[in-house]
Design a protein around this motif. Structure first.
Motif, PDB file in Angstrom:
ATOM      1  N   THR A   1      -4.703  -1.818  -3.361  1.00  0.00           N
ATOM      2  CA  THR A   1      -4.187  -0.455  -3.544  1.00  0.00           C
ATOM      3  C   THR A   1      -5.239   0.549  -3.976  1.00  0.00           C
ATOM      4  OG1 THR A   1      -3.642  -0.794  -5.889  1.00  0.00           O
ATOM      5  CG2 THR A   1      -1.970  -1.432  -4.251  1.00  0.00           C
TER       6      THR A   1
ATOM      7  N   ARG B   1       0.832  -1.215   0.000  1.00  0.00           N
ATOM      8  CA  ARG B   1       0.000   0.000   0.000  1.00  0.00           C
ATOM      9  C   ARG B   1       0.860   1.255   0.000  1.00  0.00           C
ATOM     10  NH1 ARG B   1      -3.036  -2.829   4.117  1.00  0.00           N
ATOM     11  NH2 ARG B   1      -4.953  -3.712   3.238  1.00  0.00           N
ATOM     12  N   ARG B   2       2.017   1.184   0.662  1.00  0.00           N
ATOM     13  CA  ARG B   2       2.885   2.363   0.717  1.00  0.00           C
ATOM     14  C   ARG B   2       3.405   2.734  -0.673  1.00  0.00           C
ATOM     15  NH1 ARG B   2       4.099   0.381   5.948  1.00  0.00           N
ATOM     16  NH2 ARG B   2       5.863  -0.909   5.302  1.00  0.00           N
TER      17      ARG B   2
ATOM     18  N   ASP C   1       0.433   4.616  -2.109  1.00  0.00           N
ATOM     19  CA  ASP C   1       0.192   5.845  -1.351  1.00  0.00           C
ATOM     20  C   ASP C   1       1.251   6.906  -1.643  1.00  0.00           C
ATOM     21  OD1 ASP C   1      -2.003   4.640  -0.237  1.00  0.00           O
ATOM     22  OD2 ASP C   1      -1.059   4.208   1.694  1.00  0.00           O
TER      23      ASP C   1
END
Length: 288
Positions: free
Chosen positions: A113, A71-72, A75
């Motif tokens: 995501t 996810r990072r 993001d």
């Protein structure tokens, strides 16, 4: 880096050390989990520092194990593509199993995501028969599994000569019209890959020279690295010594030197979109 600089792509094959073919075929094992995640964190920080955007081709089973790490990537404004679900070589799978690898990974990464997942890279650049038809069936818009490398014994190479993004029909005449191929770059003349193991073998000067030579020809370099290359790997009986060569701190310094070059680091989707023209794959917001 500025928007007037020539374009380049730093793609990241997001797989864990224990998902690599070298580890799977080794006699020994490690009890360390998530070997490579620290390398991914380093890459995200380095990309932010240099105002660069990248594409992460993610193995979705790694995303299952460590969803927050993946996810990072999204993001931070980077593109997320698929690197299959299990990171098994596709040519060794049945047609049904390959379809599962394409479709399952894309859907899992989309759900994780919230991004459209348009790109795919085959594990070890192993392109099976019917590859592009399988990608179209699963909903992808582009592929990045071709390397125009010379043949190297025990390696890939010798099959392709495509060096710039183009319709996949230039690689396979039967490929669907809607799939674009974004090949990974090789050194002009020498025709060995610019990155991956070759960056660790030959050093950043080799990669940077190749980038400059390609840029002079109007070709955007497409580079690739693995997060596990940027960490201190555990000693595992049976893993070849070449896998350990110049990993960890040496590789982190090398990647930082590459990112410091005067290139506009963008996504593989952006290059695919330029090749496709109207209806290009959507590109996520730029990070940095």
């Amino acid at each position: 880096m500025s928007r007037s600089d020539p374009a380049a792509v730093l793609s990241v094959d997001v797989e864990l050390f224990d998902q690599t073919p070298a580890y799977r075929s080794a006699r020994g094992t490690t009890d360390r989990d998530g070997v490579g995640l620290e390398g991914l964190e380093y890459l995200l920080g380095a990309l932010e520092h240099h105002g660069a955007t990248a594409t992460g081709f993610v193995v979705s089973s790694a995303a299952q194990r460590h969803p927050d790490a993946v996810r990072r990537i999204a993001d931070a404004g980077h593109e997320v593509g698929s690197h299959s679900h299990s990171h098994r070589l596709l040519t060794g799978l049945s047609t049904a199993a390959r379809r599962e690898e394409y479709a399952r990974s894309r859907e899992m990464l989309r759900e994780l995501t919230g991004q459209p997942v348009r790109g795919f890279r085959a594990p070890a650049f192993d392109v099976p028969p019917g590859h592009f038809e399988g990608l179209e069936r699963a909903g992808y818009g582009y592929d990045s599994s071709v390397v125009a490398s010379r043949a190297v014994p025990g390696w890939y190479g010798g099959e392709y000569d495509l060096e710039t993004p183009a319709p996949a029909s230039e690689v396979d005449s039967g490929a669907p019209a809607g799939i674009i191929e974004v090949p990974a770059s090789v050194m002009p003349g020498l025709r060995l890959p610019l990155t991956g193991t070759w960056l660790r073998f030959f050093g950043p000067r080799y990669t940077i020279l190749g980038m400059r030579l390609l840029a002079r020809r109007g070709v955007a370099p497409v580079l690739y690295v693995h997060p596990w290359e940027l960490v201190d790997l555990p000693a595992v009986d049976g893993v070849p010594k070449r896998v350990y060569w110049h990993t960890g701190e040496w590789m982190r310094r090398a990647v930082d030197r590459v990112l410091a070059q005067p290139f506009d680091f963008t996504t593989a989707a952006a290059l695919a979109g330029e090749a496709e023209g109207a209806g290009a794959p959507s590109e996520p917001p730029r990070g940095g």
